[in-house]
Design a protein around this motif. Structure first.
Motif, PDB file in Angstrom:
ATOM      1  N   PHE A  66       2.152  12.282   4.008  1.00  0.00           N
ATOM      2  CA  PHE A  66       3.213  11.958   4.966  1.00  0.00           C
ATOM      3  C   PHE A  66       2.716  11.083   6.113  1.00  0.00           C
ATOM      4  N   ARG A 100       3.775  -1.999   8.879  1.00  0.00           N
ATOM      5  CA  ARG A 100       4.550  -3.054   8.214  1.00  0.00           C
ATOM      6  C   ARG A 100       5.704  -3.518   9.094  1.00  0.00           C
ATOM      7  N   GLU A 101       6.328  -2.560   9.760  1.00  0.00           N
ATOM      8  CA  GLU A 101       7.474  -2.878  10.614  1.00  0.00           C
ATOM      9  C   GLU A 101       7.025  -3.749  11.784  1.00  0.00           C
ATOM     10  N   ILE A 102       5.905  -3.370  12.410  1.00  0.00           N
ATOM     11  CA  ILE A 102       5.412  -4.131  13.567  1.00  0.00           C
ATOM     12  C   ILE A 102       5.063  -5.554  13.152  1.00  0.00           C
ATOM     13  N   THR A 123       5.653  -4.800  -3.593  1.00  0.00           N
ATOM     14  CA  THR A 123       6.644  -5.081  -4.630  1.00  0.00           C
ATOM     15  C   THR A 123       6.311  -4.298  -5.894  1.00  0.00           C
ATOM     16  N   LEU A 130      12.823  -4.656  -5.995  1.00  0.00           N
ATOM     17  CA  LEU A 130      12.927  -5.981  -5.384  1.00  0.00           C
ATOM     18  C   LEU A 130      11.594  -6.721  -5.453  1.00  0.00           C
ATOM     19  N   VAL A 131      11.681  -8.002  -5.713  1.00  0.00           N
ATOM     20  CA  VAL A 131      10.484  -8.857  -5.692  1.00  0.00           C
ATOM     21  C   VAL A 131      10.841 -10.141  -4.935  1.00  0.00           C
ATOM     22  N   SER A 181      15.491  -3.199   8.333  1.00  0.00           N
ATOM     23  CA  SER A 181      15.214  -2.172   9.339  1.00  0.00           C
ATOM     24  C   SER A 181      15.342  -2.859  10.696  1.00  0.00           C
ATOM     25  N   ARG A 239       6.106  -7.134  10.545  1.00  0.00           N
ATOM     26  CA  ARG A 239       7.169  -7.692   9.689  1.00  0.00           C
ATOM     27  C   ARG A 239       6.650  -7.958   8.271  1.00  0.00           C
ATOM     28  N   GLN A 240       5.896  -7.018   7.754  1.00  0.00           N
ATOM     29  CA  GLN A 240       5.356  -7.193   6.403  1.00  0.00           C
ATOM     30  C   GLN A 240       6.320  -6.627   5.370  1.00  0.00           C
ATOM     31  N   MET A 241       6.308  -7.261   4.221  1.00  0.00           N
ATOM     32  CA  MET A 241       7.185  -6.818   3.146  1.00  0.00           C
ATOM     33  C   MET A 241       6.591  -5.574   2.474  1.00  0.00           C
ATOM     34  N   PRO A 242       7.437  -4.631   2.047  1.00  0.00           N
ATOM     35  CA  PRO A 242       6.892  -3.495   1.296  1.00  0.00           C
ATOM     36  C   PRO A 242       6.227  -3.975   0.007  1.00  0.00           C
ATOM     37  N   ILE A 244       4.132   2.413   7.057  1.00  0.00           N
ATOM     38  CA  ILE A 244       5.477   1.831   7.264  1.00  0.00           C
ATOM     39  C   ILE A 244       5.598   1.256   8.672  1.00  0.00           C
ATOM     40  N   VAL A 279      13.483   2.958   9.699  1.00  0.00           N
ATOM     41  CA  VAL A 279      12.343   2.028   9.598  1.00  0.00           C
ATOM     42  C   VAL A 279      11.924   1.845   8.135  1.00  0.00           C
ATOM     43  N   TRP A 309       1.640   7.596   4.938  1.00  0.00           N
ATOM     44  CA  TRP A 309       2.788   6.782   4.566  1.00  0.00           C
ATOM     45  C   TRP A 309       3.530   6.275   5.813  1.00  0.00           C
ATOM     46  N   THR A 310       3.708   7.181   6.756  1.00  0.00           N
ATOM     47  CA  THR A 310       4.437   6.792   7.970  1.00  0.00           C
ATOM     48  C   THR A 310       3.681   5.712   8.737  1.00  0.00           C
ATOM     49  N   PHE A 337      13.357  -1.373  -1.797  1.00  0.00           N
ATOM     50  CA  PHE A 337      12.426  -2.042  -2.719  1.00  0.00           C
ATOM     51  C   PHE A 337      12.191  -1.164  -3.946  1.00  0.00           C
ATOM     52  N   ARG A 393      12.654   7.455  11.235  1.00  0.00           N
ATOM     53  CA  ARG A 393      11.731   7.043  10.183  1.00  0.00           C
ATOM     54  C   ARG A 393      12.510   6.487   8.977  1.00  0.00           C
ATOM     55  N   ARG A 444      13.032  -4.747  12.320  1.00  0.00           N
ATOM     56  CA  ARG A 444      12.407  -6.070  12.397  1.00  0.00           C
ATOM     57  C   ARG A 444      12.285  -6.783  11.044  1.00  0.00           C
ATOM     58  N   ARG A 445      12.550  -6.081   9.965  1.00  0.00           N
ATOM     59  CA  ARG A 445      12.387  -6.700   8.639  1.00  0.00           C
ATOM     60  C   ARG A 445      13.762  -6.835   7.987  1.00  0.00           C
ATOM     61  N   GLU A 483      11.465  -0.065   2.345  1.00  0.00           N
ATOM     62  CA  GLU A 483      10.642   0.608   1.329  1.00  0.00           C
ATOM     63  C   GLU A 483      11.558   1.299   0.305  1.00  0.00           C
ATOM     64  N   TYR A 515      16.126  -8.554   4.857  1.00  0.00           N
ATOM     65  CA  TYR A 515      16.095  -9.151   3.522  1.00  0.00           C
ATOM     66  C   TYR A 515      17.511  -9.300   2.959  1.00  0.00           C
TER      67      TYR A 515
END
Lengths: 210, 648
Positions: A189, A199-201, A208, B80-81, B123, A203-206, A196, B68, A192-193, B75, B65, B125-126, B72, B128
């Motif tokens: 947990f 990534r949010e800060i 794929t 998603l790609v 979210s 602006r990264q993509m999850p 995430i 945010v 993972w948090t 995707f 959470r 800031r991201r 994820e 799509y």
């Protein structure tokens, strides 16, 4: 995982669930002498470990953590099984060692049922709840250890014929739950948090899918 | 001719500008958040036999959470790609459109392996936009087509406006909150049921335990081996007196009531979470689509390209029932189950509106807002739900805050819902009475059912009723688990009689207060809409109206409701001797007076005056009214022109 492996594993899990329910029912019903005490300990541990194993495996084998009506079916089976055992505890107050097992079983099943429901719906929610529960449990166990001594020894004392401390079995089930849940829950947990949020800060993509 | 406004002699027909009004999506979002957090706060506050506040904290954390982690989630769900070089022209067009509508950051285009149409995910800031490969290819092919490129633009603008309206944050948060609340409450329900049941079982055993023997054994073990090699001081061991006290405490506790408390407080929120996510959340999703459509129509000045795009999408989905609720991600087995559901039931859970509904909303944007009995019934069900939850979690009667909360939310929601009627120039002279009556209908039915059950119990099984009331009072008043004296049959009888009188009295009182407040607010709104020369009216006039609703709600909360309650209820009569009570009533009077004076001053200055030639204009407002002297359109910002005829 290959479907050729998944199918027999599903069957195996269901057989274990049924066997465990029958076993708990039988154990809760019989008086136990000191001669077969160790068998009972072995069977109690088997009940705990296999119930937790099955509880963890079934959602993965069936629907890989997505919501499904089968979760409710399992919960129903769990509740019916636990209900039978609880009834036996109330009904047969003289068989103390059997009570311990009977208490262990619904206690573990209660947690496993909870885990099935939560994990089948959302892994991260299940992990957070597991983490919170585990921290509280460990804290409780440390306090009990400091005040009463070795929990394992107390468990063995409680299993002696004539002893009347089934609540200690309940504590042991908590302990085992904590052992199983803590690393998985906390690492999963929190890790993972953090990932995430990073990534949010940035602006990264999850990641794929493959 | 449009249903919203009279047509102009030249150009496309004018329609109500829904972006000038309080947005329906915001109202619904606030409603849902209020229900969840209001109830969670209610069950967490004060003394309680079971600590439920951690549930509130967990839900608050998980909802943020969840917001945010939405990318994820999507995707994983839609596989998603990133869109490759093939779709670069489409991404470039998204860039250009974002510049046109001044939207930053630019959403990234993705290809969905498990979705057929186009949608957004995001979210804080991201951001799509994702589409099925076939759909993205269709858009790419038509990007250079002389006629169809406008359709592609319309589709992309529609998706971009979801971000511009903040749908990804507002609706995303509501979604995360609903998911977190019903799941966590289900967990709490099972968890508490399991552990309290075990406590019920072990409590007796705990009482027969001999602590002295146990402690002596442990002390002997410690003396012999130590714990973890450390010798512990003896004062760490629990004292005999403390153990005895613990045992007495256990003996006094009624775990059955604690269990009942835990079930009633968690089950309600779980069920409401399910209802909200099944119905209101779906409604929210449909409405956000109408808003995005409307914005595209405002920009393109016609609905034709957008409607053609939606029509082609609708046709491709006609043979796929699962597609209408965006459930393309379901497994084959799940889809088969879903396809067995009758279509009318299926429509209740639809998140994407049908083509004809979209078309109807664009031709009459005001229909996005519920009106008349539909608005009333919707708010009525919401109110009954709220009352059921709040009355369930604490023993509140009429005159206490939760009921005031119900009156206030009903008043606010109806007033906000009626703004669009006033803007259209419709008279709601008698309609507000009907709306208030229908609003109270679900509440009355619920209350009537409770009273019926109580009376049946009193007539046929008074002893059982006394036990039931004992348990109910203990649970709702948070006495669960605490030793208490039982309720006698005579006391139960007087309780039922008193509850019947008070609860039946509250219906006309509530009706009177809400109807009067809505009537007063309607007068204010209609008058404010005649302030044609009000400075920066396009930005400030709606704020004045919403502020007047808020002010009226404050006056009701601080002054009117406590005063009425103290007058009609003997149990609340003592409040009238409290200085705090009179301070509150005095504050309400001052607020009301100040608001009234300001209103009068502004009214004398700006009402019924043309902003262009400053001459007097007609005293009643109607959408599209013009000045008789200079023919200047009054409040032009409340109207927007676009063509709807080409798609007929």
């Amino acid at each position: 995982m290959s479907p050729r492996i998944i199918r027999p594993m599903r069957w195996l899990c269901w057989v274990i669930v049924v066997l465990n329910t029958i076993l708990a029912f039988v154990l809760a019903n019989r008086s136990v002498t000191s001669a077969d005490l160790w068998w009972i300990i072995v069977l109690a541990l088997w009940l705990l470990v296999s119930s937790m194993g099955v509880g963890g495996l079934l959602p993965i084998l069936y629907w890989r953590y997505t919501t499904d009506w089968r979760a409710w079916l399992i919960l129903l089976a769990v509740l019916v099984g636990s209900g039978m055992v609880v009834y036996q505890i109330i009904d047969v107050p003289s068989s103390e060692p059997a009570q311990i097992i009977a208490l262990l079983y619904p206690a573990s099943f209660c947690m496993v049922g909870t885990a099935i429901i939560v994990l089948s719906m959302r892994r991260d929610v299940g992990l957070l709840i597991g983490a919170v529960f585990s921290v509280v449990t460990i804290w409780l166990l440390v306090m009990i250890w400091l005040r009463y001594g070795n929990v394992f020894e107390l468990f063995l004392q409680a299993m002696q014929p004539g002893a009347h401390n089934p609540w200690l079995g309940w504590l042991l089930s908590l302990y085992l739950q904590a052992c199983c849940a803590v690393p998985f829950a906390l690492i999963g947990f929190v890790g993972w948090t953090i990932r995430i949020i990073r990534r949010e800060i940035h602006r990264q993509m999850p990641l794929t899918p493959h | 001719m449009s249903a919203d406004a009279p047509s102009q002699p030249d150009g496309p027909k004018p329609h109500i500008n829904i972006f000038a009004l309080p947005q329906q999506t915001t109202i619904l979002s606030i409603m849902i958040v209020l229900v969840i957090f209001g109830v969670l706060l209610s069950i967490s506050a004060g003394t309680s036999p079971v600590e439920l506040w951690p549930v509130l904290v967990i839900i608050a954390i998980l909802s943020v959470r969840g917001l945010v982690a939405k990318p994820e989630h999507d995707f994983h769900q839609y596989q998603l790609v990133p869109a490759g070089e093939t779709f670069a022209p489409l991404q470039q067009r998204i860039h250009e459109l974002c510049e046109e509508i001044q939207l930053t950051p630019v959403p990234q285009l993705l290809i969905a392996q498990k979705a057929t149409s186009i949608a957004t995910s995001g979210s804080l800031r991201r951001w799509y936009i994702f589409a099925g490969e076939a759909y993205a290819t269709w858009m790419l092919e038509n990007l250079q087509h002389p006629q169809r490129k406008m359709q592609v633009h319309a589709i992309l603008l529609h998706e971009l406006h979801h971000f511009q309206h903040g749908d990804n944050i507002r609706i995303g948060y509501v979604y995360a909150l609903l998911r977190a609340s019903y799941r966590v409450m289900l967990w709490a329900l099972l968890f508490l049921m399991g552990w309290i049941t075990l406590l019920i079982i072990v409590a007796d055993t705990f009482l027969t335990l001999s602590p002295a023997d146990l402690v002596a054994d442990v002390e002997a073990t410690i003396a012999a081996h130590g714990i973890l090699g450390i010798d512990l001081p003896s004062d760490l061991l629990i004292a005999e007196a403390d153990l005895q006290e613990m045992q007495q405490q256990i003996a006094r506790t009624d775990y059955r009531l604690v269990l009942l408390y835990a079930i009633t407080n968690t089950l309600g929120v779980f069920l409401v979470g399910l209802v909200l996510i099944a119905l209101i959340w779906r409604k929210l999703l449909r409405i956000r689509e109408y808003y995005a459509d409307a914005r595209v129509a405002h920009i393109q000045k016609t609905i034709q390209p957008l409607m053609f795009a939606h029509l082609s999408q609708q046709r491709s989905q006609d043979n796929d029932q699962s597609a209408i609720v965006s459930l393309q991600w379901l497994t084959h087995a799940q889809r088969r189950v879903w396809e067995q559901v009758p279509k009318p039931v299926c429509r209740l859970f639809v998140s994407q509106p049908a083509f004809k509904d979209r078309f109807a909303r664009l031709r009459g944007p005001a229909t996005i807002y519920d009106s008349g009995p539909r608005l009333a019934l919707f708010i009525g069900i919401y109110g009954a739900l709220l009352w059921f939850l709040l009355a369930n979690t604490s023993l509140y009667h009429i005159s206490d805050w939760p009921l005031h909360f119900l009156i206030l939310t009903t008043y606010i929601l109806i007033s906000l819902g009626l703004i669009v009627q006033h803007v259209q120039g419709r008279h709601v002279r008698h309609e507000h009475l009907t709306i208030t009556a229908i609003t109270l209908l679900p509440h009355t039915i619920l209350l009537g059912s409770v009273l019926c059950v109580l009376w049946v119990g009193l007539l046929f099984a008074p002893a059982m009723l006394a036990d039931f009331l004992d348990a109910a009072i203990a649970v709702t008043a948070r006495y669960a688990g605490i030793e208490q004296q039982g309720l006698s049959a005579a006391a139960a009888q007087s309780f039922v009689i008193e509850a019947s009188i008070i609860n039946l009295l509250q219906i006309p009182v509530m009706f009177g207060i809400i109807a009067l407040a809505i009537w007063g607010q309607s007068q204010v709104t209609r008058r404010v809409l005649t302030w044609y020369s009000f400075p920066q009216a396009e930005h400030r006039l709606m704020r004045v109206i919403t502020a007047s609703i808020a002010l009226m709600a404050l006056v009701l909360a601080l002054g009117v409701l406590p005063l009425v309650a103290s007058i009609i209820l003997p149990s609340q009569g003592d409040n009238m001797y409290s200085p705090l009570f009179w301070a509150s009533v005095g504050g309400a009077c001052v607020l009301g007076l100040a608001g009234g004076l300001w209103f009068r001053q502004q009214d004398q200055r700006y009402a019924q005056q043309c902003p262009c030639c400053k001459t007097p204009v007609p005293d009643t407002y109607a959408a599209g009214n013009t000045c008789p002297t200079c023919h200047c359109v009054l409040h032009p910002w409340l109207l927007v022109q676009y063509d709807t005829e080409g798609t007929r």
